[in-house]
Design a protein around this motif. Structure first.
Motif, PDB file in Angstrom:
ATOM      1  N   GLY A  13       0.702  -1.191  -0.104  1.00 57.05           N
ATOM      2  CA  GLY A  13       0.224   0.007  -0.039  1.00 57.05           C
ATOM      3  C   GLY A  13       0.800   1.277   0.100  1.00 57.05           C
ATOM      4  N   HIS A  14       1.844   1.121  -0.116  1.00 58.01           N
ATOM      5  CA  HIS A  14       2.833   2.228  -0.025  1.00 58.01           C
ATOM      6  C   HIS A  14       2.873   2.948  -1.667  1.00 58.01           C
ATOM      7  N   GLU A  15       3.099   4.295  -1.556  1.00 58.06           N
ATOM      8  CA  GLU A  15       3.315   5.029  -2.807  1.00 58.06           C
ATOM      9  C   GLU A  15       4.965   4.904  -3.142  1.00 58.06           C
ATOM     10  N   ILE A  16       5.357   4.448  -4.278  1.00 56.29           N
ATOM     11  CA  ILE A  16       6.846   4.209  -4.711  1.00 56.29           C
ATOM     12  C   ILE A  16       7.026   5.224  -5.681  1.00 56.29           C
ATOM     13  N   ILE A  17       8.054   6.099  -5.282  1.00 52.13           N
ATOM     14  CA  ILE A  17       8.402   7.354  -6.376  1.00 52.13           C
ATOM     15  C   ILE A  17       9.842   6.462  -6.901  1.00 52.13           C
ATOM     16  N   VAL A  18       9.615   6.330  -8.252  1.00 53.30           N
ATOM     17  CA  VAL A  18      10.739   5.770  -9.120  1.00 53.30           C
ATOM     18  C   VAL A  18      11.466   6.674  -9.666  1.00 53.30           C
ATOM     19  N   ALA A  26      12.636   7.101 -16.024  1.00 57.22           N
ATOM     20  CA  ALA A  26      11.722   6.857 -14.991  1.00 57.22           C
ATOM     21  C   ALA A  26      10.446   6.348 -15.491  1.00 57.22           C
ATOM     22  N   ASP A  27       9.754   7.058 -16.233  1.00 59.71           N
ATOM     23  CA  ASP A  27       8.539   6.557 -16.712  1.00 59.71           C
ATOM     24  C   ASP A  27       8.708   4.941 -17.426  1.00 59.71           C
ATOM     25  N   GLU A  28       9.750   4.622 -17.940  1.00 60.02           N
ATOM     26  CA  GLU A  28       9.822   3.251 -18.368  1.00 60.02           C
ATOM     27  C   GLU A  28      10.122   2.407 -17.190  1.00 60.02           C
ATOM     28  N   ALA A  29      10.712   2.708 -16.105  1.00 59.31           N
ATOM     29  CA  ALA A  29      10.886   1.745 -15.241  1.00 59.31           C
ATOM     30  C   ALA A  29       9.532   1.567 -14.253  1.00 59.31           C
ATOM     31  N   ALA A  30       8.799   2.860 -14.190  1.00 55.16           N
ATOM     32  CA  ALA A  30       7.521   2.620 -13.508  1.00 55.16           C
ATOM     33  C   ALA A  30       6.424   1.720 -14.345  1.00 55.16           C
ATOM     34  N   SER A  31       6.567   1.701 -15.626  1.00 52.31           N
ATOM     35  CA  SER A  31       5.525   1.138 -16.455  1.00 52.31           C
ATOM     36  C   SER A  31       5.930  -0.324 -16.322  1.00 52.31           C
ATOM     37  N   THR A  32       7.258  -0.612 -16.254  1.00 50.90           N
ATOM     38  CA  THR A  32       7.479  -2.119 -15.960  1.00 50.90           C
ATOM     39  C   THR A  32       7.065  -2.620 -14.662  1.00 50.90           C
ATOM     40  N   PHE A  42       2.877   3.797  -8.602  1.00 54.21           N
ATOM     41  CA  PHE A  42       4.347   3.906  -8.846  1.00 54.21           C
ATOM     42  C   PHE A  42       4.329   5.430  -9.561  1.00 54.21           C
ATOM     43  N   VAL A  43       5.269   6.382  -9.032  1.00 55.35           N
ATOM     44  CA  VAL A  43       5.371   7.811  -9.390  1.00 55.35           C
ATOM     45  C   VAL A  43       6.861   7.997  -9.978  1.00 55.35           C
ATOM     46  N   PRO A  44       6.773   8.224 -11.373  1.00 52.30           N
ATOM     47  CA  PRO A  44       8.116   8.368 -11.850  1.00 52.30           C
ATOM     48  C   PRO A  44       8.589   9.650 -11.744  1.00 52.30           C
ATOM     49  N   MET A  45       9.819  10.005 -11.602  1.00 55.49           N
ATOM     50  CA  MET A  45      10.629  11.403 -11.335  1.00 55.49           C
ATOM     51  C   MET A  45      12.071  11.227 -11.578  1.00 55.49           C
ATOM     52  N   GLU A  46      12.794  12.077 -12.135  1.00 51.92           N
ATOM     53  CA  GLU A  46      14.014  12.092 -12.229  1.00 51.92           C
ATOM     54  C   GLU A  46      14.605  12.164 -10.568  1.00 51.92           C
ATOM     55  N   ASN A  47      15.884  11.720 -10.622  1.00 47.34           N
ATOM     56  CA  ASN A  47      16.447  11.347  -9.414  1.00 47.34           C
ATOM     57  C   ASN A  47      16.366  12.466  -8.347  1.00 47.34           C
ATOM     58  N   VAL A  48      16.593  13.769  -8.655  1.00 48.28           N
ATOM     59  CA  VAL A  48      16.794  14.599  -7.568  1.00 48.28           C
ATOM     60  C   VAL A  48      15.354  15.058  -7.241  1.00 48.28           C
ATOM     61  N   ALA A  49      14.494  15.228  -8.068  1.00 51.70           N
ATOM     62  CA  ALA A  49      13.009  15.284  -7.718  1.00 51.70           C
ATOM     63  C   ALA A  49      12.390  14.209  -6.824  1.00 51.70           C
TER      64      ALA A  49
END
Length: 84
Positions: A13-18, A26-32, A42-49
């Protein structure tokens, strides 16, 4: 290892920031990850964000990439729990 942790934490149940080096990656990883767990958050973001948004950071990258990946995120990770 990161993929397994992400899926298991999302299943609980946790939100995962990818985070990744680019939004596209990040979008590709979250899609996988969504393919493994369609109901996962799964929320995709660049590393610093991603580092700024996270409460706890799990850095799951090859050791060789740590020296390039971590320094740009140092300020965003300051004071947070970081698991590597």
């Amino acid at each position: 290892m990161g993929r397994g942790l992400a899926v298991n934490f999302a299943a609980a149940g946790h939100e995962i920031i990818v985070g990744s080096r680019s939004q596209e990656r990040a979008d590709e990883a979250a899609s996988t990850l969504r393919a493994d767990l369609p109901d996962g958050n799964f929320v995709p973001m660049e590393n610093v964000a991603a580092a700024q948004a996270a409460e706890i950071a799990i850095v799951s990258i090859p050791w060789e990439g740590v020296e390039q990946t971590i320094p740009p995120m140092a300020g965003a990770l300051a004071g947070k729990i970081v698991i590597s």
